[in-house]
Design a protein around this motif. Structure first.
Motif, short mmCIF file in Angstrom:
data_model
loop_
_atom_site.label_atom_id
_atom_site.label_comp_id
_atom_site.label_asym_id
_atom_site.label_seq_id
_atom_site.Cartn_x
_atom_site.Cartn_y
_atom_site.Cartn_z
N GLN A 162 52.05 23.45 5.96
CA GLN A 162 53.48 22.99 5.39
C GLN A 162 53.32 23.32 3.91
O GLN A 162 54.53 23.96 3.24
CB GLN A 162 53.69 21.49 5.32
CG GLN A 162 54.90 21.03 4.95
CD GLN A 162 55.12 19.39 4.99
OE1 GLN A 162 54.38 18.87 5.74
NE2 GLN A 162 56.12 18.91 4.31
N TYR A 163 52.33 23.27 3.16
CA TYR A 163 52.33 23.69 1.69
C TYR A 163 51.84 24.82 1.39
O TYR A 163 51.33 25.35 0.20
CB TYR A 163 51.46 22.51 1.01
CG TYR A 163 52.32 21.09 1.16
CD1 TYR A 163 53.13 20.56 0.06
CD2 TYR A 163 52.13 20.18 2.33
CE1 TYR A 163 53.96 19.55 0.11
CE2 TYR A 163 52.80 19.09 2.11
CZ TYR A 163 53.61 18.56 1.08
OH TYR A 163 54.46 17.33 1.21
N SER A 164 51.44 25.82 2.38
CA SER A 164 50.75 26.96 2.17
C SER A 164 51.59 27.91 1.20
O SER A 164 52.73 28.00 1.29
CB SER A 164 50.45 27.95 3.48
OG SER A 164 50.03 28.93 3.41
N SER A 186 52.57 27.15 -1.83
CA SER A 186 53.33 26.47 -2.74
C SER A 186 52.65 26.01 -3.89
O SER A 186 53.25 25.58 -4.97
CB SER A 186 54.09 25.62 -2.07
OG SER A 186 53.48 24.50 -1.60
N LEU A 187 51.37 25.82 -3.73
CA LEU A 187 50.41 25.18 -4.80
C LEU A 187 49.48 25.94 -5.40
O LEU A 187 48.18 25.99 -5.02
CB LEU A 187 49.85 23.98 -4.09
CG LEU A 187 50.62 22.87 -3.59
CD1 LEU A 187 50.06 21.70 -3.07
CD2 LEU A 187 51.53 22.14 -4.90
N ILE A 213 49.52 19.78 7.52
CA ILE A 213 49.62 19.67 5.90
C ILE A 213 49.42 20.93 5.30
O ILE A 213 50.07 21.23 4.46
CB ILE A 213 48.97 18.56 5.53
CG1 ILE A 213 49.09 17.17 6.14
CG2 ILE A 213 48.81 18.47 3.95
CD1 ILE A 213 48.10 15.83 5.51
N PHE A 261 47.66 17.30 -1.35
CA PHE A 261 49.27 18.01 -1.14
C PHE A 261 50.17 17.07 -1.16
O PHE A 261 51.48 17.29 -1.82
CB PHE A 261 49.10 18.63 -0.04
CG PHE A 261 48.30 20.02 -0.03
CD1 PHE A 261 47.82 20.63 -1.03
CD2 PHE A 261 47.71 20.37 1.35
CE1 PHE A 261 46.96 21.73 -1.10
CE2 PHE A 261 46.90 21.24 1.48
CZ PHE A 261 46.37 22.13 0.08
N GLU A 262 49.96 15.80 -0.65
CA GLU A 262 51.20 15.06 -0.50
C GLU A 262 51.06 13.69 -1.44
O GLU A 262 51.98 12.93 -1.65
CB GLU A 262 51.15 14.34 0.92
CG GLU A 262 51.36 15.45 2.04
CD GLU A 262 51.69 14.83 3.29
OE1 GLU A 262 52.60 15.29 4.00
OE2 GLU A 262 50.83 14.17 3.57
#
Length: 205
Positions: free
Chosen positions: A86-88, A90-91, A83, A35-36
């Motif tokens: 935070q990115y739930s 969006s990817l 993490i 994710f990062e």
């Protein structure tokens, strides 16, 4: 191994335990680290590389100085859950890969063609392939087949009386046996000869 390591999940590693060893591992189908960080998995084909640049240095210190296994689990769970939260949502590519892997595992569906999965998500097979390579470092088919042989082997090892190769999409026991051998390295094959002979006996029944 004297330092931290990052090993893509399709690579095997053998650990020989002895006094003084300190091992702590985490196994992900898809690691939240992607994710990062944008990772070029082609760099990890032959060797084990340091993990330090993939995680916050302060987090590594906390893990190494924690006093118990339970404390390490708690620290890392909080770290990775933040993490993921935070990115739930969006990817999309990672969500698609996660859903396909979950479907295959929960339903023991290891034979659905890649093209069918792609159609379900209104994307091309080539796009789905790219998603899997980004998220897992390997192709769609390879990822599913690794899961297949692991699930089947785990079942055989833990409850051989209820094991049926057909439950995992194999034509017969010899098909399963051939698939299993294809995932074993030469050195591992030598060590597993007694176990493979047991499989051969089962096949002969």
């Amino acid at each position: 191994m004297k330092t931290d390591g990052f090993l893509p999940r399709h690579r095997a590693i053998e650990c020989f335990h002895q006094k003084g060893n300190k091992l702590f591992g985490i196994k992900f189908k898809i690691s939240p680290v992607i994710f990062e960080k944008k990772i070029n998995f082609s760099e990890y084909r032959e060797y084990i590389f340091p993990l330090s640049y993939l995680m916050d240095s302060g987090m590594l210190v906390k893990i190494k100085t924690s006093t118990s296994f339970e404390e390490r689990v708690s620290i890392l769970t909080d770290y990775f859950e933040k993490i993921i939260d935070q990115y739930s949502g969006s990817l999309k590519p990672i969500e698609i890969v996660s859903q396909i892997l979950a479907h295959c595992e929960n339903n023991r569906d290891f034979i659905t063609p890649v093209e069918d999965f792609a159609k379900q998500y209104n994307i091309s097979s080539r796009t789905l392939q790219r998603y899997f390579e980004t998220a897992t470092s390997i192709s769609t088919k390879t990822a599913i087949q690794i899961m297949r042989i692991r699930k089947a082997t785990e079942h055989l090892a833990t409850d051989p009386d209820t094991f049926n190769s057909a439950d995992y999409g194999y034509y017969d026991h010899s098909h399963f046996y051939k698939h299993l051998k294809s995932f074993l390295q030469k050195n591992t094959l030598k060590k597993l000869q007694p176990h493979l002979r047991l499989l051969e006996k089962l096949h002969g029944k």
